[in-house]
Scaffold this motif. Sequence first.
Motif, PDB file in Angstrom:
ATOM      1  N   ILE A  66       4.454   4.420 -17.103  1.00  0.00           N
ATOM      2  CA  ILE A  66       4.699   3.528 -15.960  1.00  0.00           C
ATOM      3  C   ILE A  66       5.586   4.226 -14.924  1.00  0.00           C
ATOM      4  O   ILE A  66       5.296   4.219 -13.723  1.00  0.00           O
ATOM      5  N   GLY A  67       6.659   4.835 -15.406  1.00  0.00           N
ATOM      6  CA  GLY A  67       7.556   5.553 -14.491  1.00  0.00           C
ATOM      7  C   GLY A  67       6.832   6.679 -13.777  1.00  0.00           C
ATOM      8  O   GLY A  67       7.017   6.911 -12.580  1.00  0.00           O
ATOM      9  N   ALA A  68       5.970   7.372 -14.514  1.00  0.00           N
ATOM     10  CA  ALA A  68       5.211   8.475 -13.916  1.00  0.00           C
ATOM     11  C   ALA A  68       4.234   7.943 -12.872  1.00  0.00           C
ATOM     12  O   ALA A  68       4.050   8.541 -11.809  1.00  0.00           O
ATOM     13  N   ALA A  69       3.611   6.799 -13.165  1.00  0.00           N
ATOM     14  CA  ALA A  69       2.645   6.205 -12.228  1.00  0.00           C
ATOM     15  C   ALA A  69       3.331   5.804 -10.921  1.00  0.00           C
ATOM     16  O   ALA A  69       2.767   5.979  -9.838  1.00  0.00           O
ATOM     17  N   VAL A  70       4.537   5.295 -11.023  1.00  0.00           N
ATOM     18  CA  VAL A  70       5.289   4.928  -9.813  1.00  0.00           C
ATOM     19  C   VAL A  70       5.487   6.154  -8.925  1.00  0.00           C
ATOM     20  O   VAL A  70       5.447   6.072  -7.698  1.00  0.00           O
ATOM     21  N   GLU A  71       5.629   7.303  -9.570  1.00  0.00           N
ATOM     22  CA  GLU A  71       5.836   8.555  -8.825  1.00  0.00           C
ATOM     23  C   GLU A  71       4.527   9.216  -8.409  1.00  0.00           C
ATOM     24  O   GLU A  71       4.517  10.363  -7.959  1.00  0.00           O
ATOM     25  N   GLY A  72       3.405   8.538  -8.627  1.00  0.00           N
ATOM     26  CA  GLY A  72       2.134   9.063  -8.131  1.00  0.00           C
ATOM     27  C   GLY A  72       1.251   9.733  -9.167  1.00  0.00           C
ATOM     28  O   GLY A  72       0.174  10.227  -8.829  1.00  0.00           O
ATOM     29  N   ALA A  73       1.686   9.769 -10.432  1.00  0.00           N
ATOM     30  CA  ALA A  73       0.856  10.383 -11.476  1.00  0.00           C
ATOM     31  C   ALA A  73      -0.168   9.366 -11.991  1.00  0.00           C
ATOM     32  O   ALA A  73      -0.066   8.165 -11.718  1.00  0.00           O
ATOM     33  N   VAL A 105       3.873  -2.372  -6.003  1.00  0.00           N
ATOM     34  CA  VAL A 105       3.584  -0.970  -6.329  1.00  0.00           C
ATOM     35  C   VAL A 105       2.548  -0.955  -7.458  1.00  0.00           C
ATOM     36  O   VAL A 105       2.805  -1.492  -8.533  1.00  0.00           O
ATOM     37  N   PRO A 106       1.370  -0.371  -7.228  1.00  0.00           N
ATOM     38  CA  PRO A 106       0.344  -0.352  -8.278  1.00  0.00           C
ATOM     39  C   PRO A 106       0.756   0.509  -9.476  1.00  0.00           C
ATOM     40  O   PRO A 106       1.614   1.384  -9.351  1.00  0.00           O
TER      41      PRO A 106
ATOM     42  N   VAL B 141      11.083   4.283 -18.353  1.00  0.00           N
ATOM     43  CA  VAL B 141      10.445   4.296 -17.032  1.00  0.00           C
ATOM     44  C   VAL B 141      11.148   5.307 -16.120  1.00  0.00           C
ATOM     45  O   VAL B 141      10.500   6.082 -15.404  1.00  0.00           O
ATOM     46  N   GLY B 144      10.051   8.626 -17.218  1.00  0.00           N
ATOM     47  CA  GLY B 144       8.685   8.904 -16.781  1.00  0.00           C
ATOM     48  C   GLY B 144       8.624   9.378 -15.343  1.00  0.00           C
ATOM     49  O   GLY B 144       7.835  10.268 -15.001  1.00  0.00           O
TER      50      GLY B 144
END
Lengths: 321, 351
Positions: A66-73, A105-106, B141, B144
């Motif tokens: 989830i944290g990575a997705a927030v950063e665009g991954a 934020v998706p 998170v 991540g």
Amino acid sequence: MSITYLEAIREAQYEALRHDPSVFLYGQDIATFGGAFKATKNLSKEFPNRVFDAPISEDAMVGMAIGAAVEGARPIIEMQFADFSSVGFNQIVNQAATLYWRTNVPCPITIRMPSGGTAGSGPFHSQSMEAIYSHYPGLVIVAPATVEDAYWMLLDSVKLNDPVIYCEHKFLYYHLKAEQIGDRELPIGKARIARPGRHATIVTYSAMVHEALRAAEELQLDGYQIEVVDLRSVKPMDTDTILASVARTGRLLALGEAFPWGGVTAEVIARVTSEGFHLLDAPPMRLNSKDTPIPYHPNLWKSHRPTTSTIAAALRRLLRY
Amino acid sequence: MCLVALASPINCVETDLTADFRDQFLLCYQHMLLARVLEEKLGSLYRAGGRIVGGVYLGKGQEAFSAALGVQLRKGKDIYGPLIRDQAGRIAFGEPILDCVRTYLGAVTGPMRGRDGNIHRGRPKEGLLAMISHLGSLLSVVAGGLFARRLAGTLGDSIGATSIGDGGTSTGAFHEALNMAAVEKLPIVVSVANNQYAYSTPNTRQYACENLVDRAVGYGVSGMVVDATDLASCLKAFRAAVAQARSGGGPQMIVGTLLRLAGHGEHDDASYIPDQKRRDPSARDCLQVAEDFARDHGWMSSAELRDFNEEVRRTVDLTISKVSKEPTPDPFKEKWQALSCADLVEGQHEA
């Protein structure tokens, strides 16, 4: 040269990694070892620093994604077995599923869940989790039944800007083969008519599609033409395709391998009875596993889940009504 | 990597008091006072009834510990996952108090647009994560975010920081995430505010180790303890921890000892805290301690303190007055859409 369902999953991950540098893979034993089922075989070699072993920490694995997705991954998380996703349940339903709604934020993460029963796997390596996750808003749940869908729906899942629970069936890993991966035919959210018919409709998904097709063959010997609808996506559920099929046949059997209480088959019947009651010539039927944990011994396991013969028997009852 | 988990508290000494330290101290004090005044106002709005639905959760007594971390972070570069008692840290990080008031009052102009409230707010794309209620869940998170940046080659010297309390350290999520962050050697600072009560549950029913910092070595991370009522010592500890994290030292755990000077929320009178405990040094009010320190060192006169106090109260009043006139959500205008992909949203299947 044929390709299995499992190889299609591996190929889809290869393509996702090749085409999009923001994709990475995280899961237990997936790097050098290539995964418990070898769904990531050689990927860490082909894509150094894109495929990572995770500690046995499903909660942290999903939180990290989830944290990575927030950063665009666009991470792909492999749960070693769908059963263990219950340890990551909190992050999936509370954090991933609510992120877009709460913050705008998706959350483009894909969680691969090796699902369903195989003989000898027992209570904790056989579960089907699609109903649990479908209950929560903010998640997309897919359950491919074919080699093509295993491939294309995984690629589509990775491209989707929302969290996807990708339920891949372990029974199909080696049993299901195709000559080659065909073209992408349907998007996520659309069901497929796996077999046309006019006397009754089976609505099902994942490995049960193949049991349903075999039962339909059996009934054909008695002169019945059974239509089989493969949901492909559990959520969103393609209600229009289901209703159109029931309109053609007048009879419905909702079939699933998961536990019987509530769940996908109950949802199918709720939708058909509330929106298509007038289409039904018989009370709709459901067939699921028994309401016990999933047994270890093959004798018990085969009787716990729906099989071609129990499905055929259910169809005969449905057709006699 | 040489790991140190110091059970004896970090203390600020005269030689630490450089001009830069003084500036950061005064900045923190301002953030702390603004947080205190803002939260007192939110508490009185809650008690008056009507304006704030749901709870109000104060960081009273924890402002020094919170601000001392927040002030080290650089908005736009670092990732911050504050928790329930981090109003001061949020201000220090750069979250406008408008975001706070708008979220408490449910204004559609706020970051959560009435969909979530009170301390559950953030702007993830600006590095400010929005906590969920499940304690320990934010650490992975934050990790991540850093992990993704490292993969993309954009990490640079940015760090992540997040907060937890004594109770939150008991969750599986916290354990999993700190272990993972340590395995990945991520630049992350974890502040543990040991306020001695998790809601009503005392430390004796929460953990069995001598000091929470003892766990740091077990995770493979460095740890420090600090008297969290003392802003100067908090600053010294967080400056050191953040510098360590930025320079590749991996995760850092700072355990602050203090007492929560409010209930868990404003609905809670904290009657379970014995009077004797309230006379303990850990029950000192960090705001008063900081004020005395600044005055004793000649960093701020009584007149300046008074003027600043008035300015802060004016700012808070104006903000609340402004937000009170802003629109609250209209259920008929709400899209009721939990997925970002609109084409995958199911219609309402009603009979």
